[in-house]
Design an enzyme around this catalytic site. Structure first.
Site: not given
Ligand code: ADP
Length: 192
Positions: A13, A88, A127, A133, A144
């Site tokens: 996204k 969400r 990632r 992160r 998640r």
């Protein structure tokens, strides 16, 4: 053009939103980025959100709605926006719908990026290495994805029932996926 991008963590996204922003000349509003900016600034909201985000849980609906109302009140959204990371859950979807009706700017389209779970986990692991992160650790990633299946997936049905959903295959090169999105929203752009 007012557009919302739907898809699991790692579905692309954010990456596609950055390209769409150039193409459509409207701002990219990422609730994850807005929250990370609050955390980085050490604001009271950021202090509250930090732990929740690191765990992979959802920050409270009230906080998110306030943040969005604030963002939509800025003049750069007059010609539209690309929303990423929100809604969400179904409560957020209803709240957003109400907010956009109230300001006379209803959503034009919802684009769902479809990617299977195995590839999502692979991408998020990549990632984690590249960006570091704090919520890309294996435990938080699992959480998640769980939260996505339980709470965010129903949002797709919400937009389907509103006749606004278009689904795009999120597997392929960045250019391929981008072209699919542009094709998917073309009918809506012509009307708008
Ligand atoms: P990703 O889509 O990769 O999970 P985001 O950058 O969109 O990452 O969001 C990171 C975290 O920020 C989420 O796991 C959640 O804790 C918080 N967050 C972002 N958007 C929302 C939202 N709409 N409602 C509640 N929490 C949110």
């Amino acid at each position: 053009m007012r557009l919302v991008l739907l898809g699991a963590p790692g579905s692309g996204k954010g990456t596609q939103a950055a390209r769409l922003k150039q193409h459509l000349q409207v701002p990219h509003i990422s609730t994850g980025d807005l929250l990370r900016a609050e955390v980085a600034a050490g604001s009271p909201l950021g202090v509250q959100a930090k732990e929740i985000m690191a765990r992979g849980d959802l920050v409270s609906d009230d906080i998110l709605l306030g943040m969005l109302e604030d963002r939509f009140s800025r003049p750069d959204t007059a010609n539209g926006f690309i929303l990423d990371g929100y809604p969400r859950n179904l409560a957020q979807a209803a709240a957003l719908d109400g907010l956009l009706q109230r300001i006379g700017q209803p959503m034009d389209a919802a684009v769902q990026l479809e990617v299977d779970n195995e590839l999502l986990i692979e991408r998020l692991a990549g990632r984690a290495k590249a960006e570091g992160r704090s919520d890309d650790n294996p435990e938080s990633v699992r959480k998640r994805l769980e939260v996505y299946d339980a709470q965010t997936a129903p949002v797709i049905e919400f937009y389907r029932q509103h006749g606004q959903l278009t689904t795009v295959d999120g597997v392929g090169t960045l250019d391929e996926v981008f072209t699919r999105i542009i094709e998917a929203i073309a009918p809506v752009r012509e009307v708008g």
